[in-house]
Design a protein around this motif. Structure first.
Motif, short mmCIF file in Angstrom:
data_model
loop_
_atom_site.label_atom_id
_atom_site.label_comp_id
_atom_site.label_asym_id
_atom_site.label_seq_id
_atom_site.Cartn_x
_atom_site.Cartn_y
_atom_site.Cartn_z
N GLU A 1 60.81 25.44 51.30
CA GLU A 1 61.73 26.56 51.58
C GLU A 1 62.00 26.76 53.07
O GLU A 1 63.16 26.97 53.47
N PRO A 2 60.98 26.73 53.94
CA PRO A 2 61.23 27.00 55.36
C PRO A 2 62.18 26.01 56.03
O PRO A 2 62.74 26.31 57.09
N LEU A 3 62.35 24.83 55.43
CA LEU A 3 63.19 23.80 56.06
C LEU A 3 64.68 24.07 55.88
O LEU A 3 65.51 23.44 56.55
N ILE B 1 63.13 36.42 53.45
CA ILE B 1 62.56 37.71 53.07
C ILE B 1 62.78 37.97 51.59
O ILE B 1 62.16 38.84 50.98
N ASP B 2 63.70 37.20 50.99
CA ASP B 2 64.05 37.39 49.59
C ASP B 2 63.55 36.25 48.70
O ASP B 2 64.00 36.10 47.56
N GLY B 3 62.62 35.47 49.23
CA GLY B 3 62.09 34.33 48.48
C GLY B 3 60.58 34.23 48.62
O GLY B 3 59.88 35.24 48.73
N LEU B 4 60.10 33.01 48.68
CA LEU B 4 58.65 32.78 48.77
C LEU B 4 58.05 33.33 50.05
O LEU B 4 56.86 33.66 50.09
N GLY C 1 58.73 36.15 51.48
CA GLY C 1 58.78 37.61 51.57
C GLY C 1 57.42 38.25 51.81
O GLY C 1 57.32 39.26 52.52
N ALA C 2 56.36 37.70 51.25
CA ALA C 2 55.02 38.28 51.41
C ALA C 2 54.49 38.11 52.83
O ALA C 2 53.51 38.76 53.21
N PHE C 3 55.13 37.24 53.60
CA PHE C 3 54.66 36.97 54.96
C PHE C 3 55.44 37.76 56.01
O PHE C 3 55.26 37.54 57.21
N VAL C 4 56.29 38.69 55.56
CA VAL C 4 57.03 39.57 56.47
C VAL C 4 56.48 40.98 56.33
O VAL C 4 56.58 41.60 55.27
N GLU C 5 55.83 41.47 57.39
CA GLU C 5 55.17 42.77 57.34
C GLU C 5 56.14 43.93 57.52
O GLU C 5 55.97 44.99 56.94
N ARG C 6 57.17 43.74 58.36
CA ARG C 6 58.02 44.87 58.72
C ARG C 6 59.41 44.38 59.13
O ARG C 6 59.53 43.33 59.76
N VAL C 7 60.42 45.16 58.78
CA VAL C 7 61.79 44.90 59.19
C VAL C 7 62.36 46.17 59.79
O VAL C 7 62.32 47.23 59.15
N ASP C 8 62.84 46.10 61.01
CA ASP C 8 63.46 47.24 61.67
C ASP C 8 64.94 46.94 61.88
O ASP C 8 65.32 46.19 62.79
N GLY C 9 65.77 47.51 61.01
CA GLY C 9 67.19 47.24 61.04
C GLY C 9 67.68 46.93 59.63
O GLY C 9 67.02 47.24 58.64
N ASP C 10 68.84 46.31 59.54
CA ASP C 10 69.44 46.02 58.25
C ASP C 10 68.78 44.80 57.61
O ASP C 10 68.92 43.68 58.11
N HIS C 11 68.11 45.00 56.50
CA HIS C 11 67.41 43.88 55.86
C HIS C 11 68.40 42.85 55.30
O HIS C 11 68.07 41.68 55.16
#
Length: 231
Positions: A177-179, A187-190, A192-202
């Protein structure tokens, strides 16, 4: 009033899914833009900020598809064409899609536990015959292009990554996936669990900011709900 037609100049499944979930059913025509060449040409006039770089690429993609449509690639032509591009900025460096698993792995080791900025450029081209009936482009947000009936805007969102382990990074990179995505994460796939915080429009992190697109449409005199697909 009939639904206006939108042509998305992007191969991104996430962008298409985002539009569909918001009630918009676009057609898709992928551009053939040489991204490094486009950026090199733009930098000949001076340095480009990451926010400007994604806008330059979004414009190039939209214009490439418009040229193909007007050249007979589609009849009838769509009402609107949208080009998008995304990049992650970390420590002043712009990161697109990683070129190899090794690069994706190194990138995640640099990103973990830290915050970057995901920039997504949007470029809208209005192909309607009455498209010159635009609203005042002096309003904050959208910026007019150097051709009639065009404008764009960049969405920038801060993203804080989890302090993931080497084993988690290896497992994530192994999925492939990362490639395929800017910044080597979703953030909407595999990822997503590795993103702690989003500041702004997701939505901008996914690859297409719906509020940004709405502002661009309004600047062309188009109400967002005019794009909703008929039920």
């Amino acid at each position: 009033m009939s639904t206006l037609s939108l042509l998305l100049a992007s191969a991104s499944p996430a962008r298409l899914t985002t539009l569909r979930a918001a009630g918009v059913e676009p057609e898709v025509l992928v551009s053939g833009v040489d991204e490094p060449a486009v950026l090199d040409a733009a930098r000949a006039d001076g340095p480009l900020s990451p926010a400007d770089a994604v806008l330059v690429l979004a414009r190039a993609k939209a214009r490439d598809v418009v040229g193909r449509v007007r050249g007979g690639g589609k009849d009838p032509a769509p009402d609107l064409v949208l080009g998008c591009d995304s990049m992650l900025e970390l420590d002043g460096e712009v990161l697109g899609k990683p070129a190899s698993p090794g690069e994706a792995r190194d990138r995640w080791r640099a990103m973990r536990g830290r915050t970057g900025v995901l920039h997504t450029g949007h470029w809208l081209v209005d192909l309607r015959d009455d498209g010159d009936r635009a609203r005042d482009l002096a309003a904050p947000g959208p910026v007019p292009g150097d051709r009639p009936h065009e404008l764009g805007e960049t969405s920038s969102t801060s993203v804080t990554f989890a302090d993931v382990t080497d084993a988690e990074i290896d497992a994530y990179v192994a999925t492939g996936e990362p490639l395929h995505v800017a910044g080597a994460f979703t953030i909407d796939g595999l990822g997503g669990a590795f993103v702690e915080r989003v500041d702004g429009d997701h939505h901008g992190v996914v690859g297409l900011s719906l509020p940004t697109l709405r502002r661009l449409l309004l600047a062309r005199g188009v109400v967002w709900t005019d794009l909703w697909s008929a039920s």
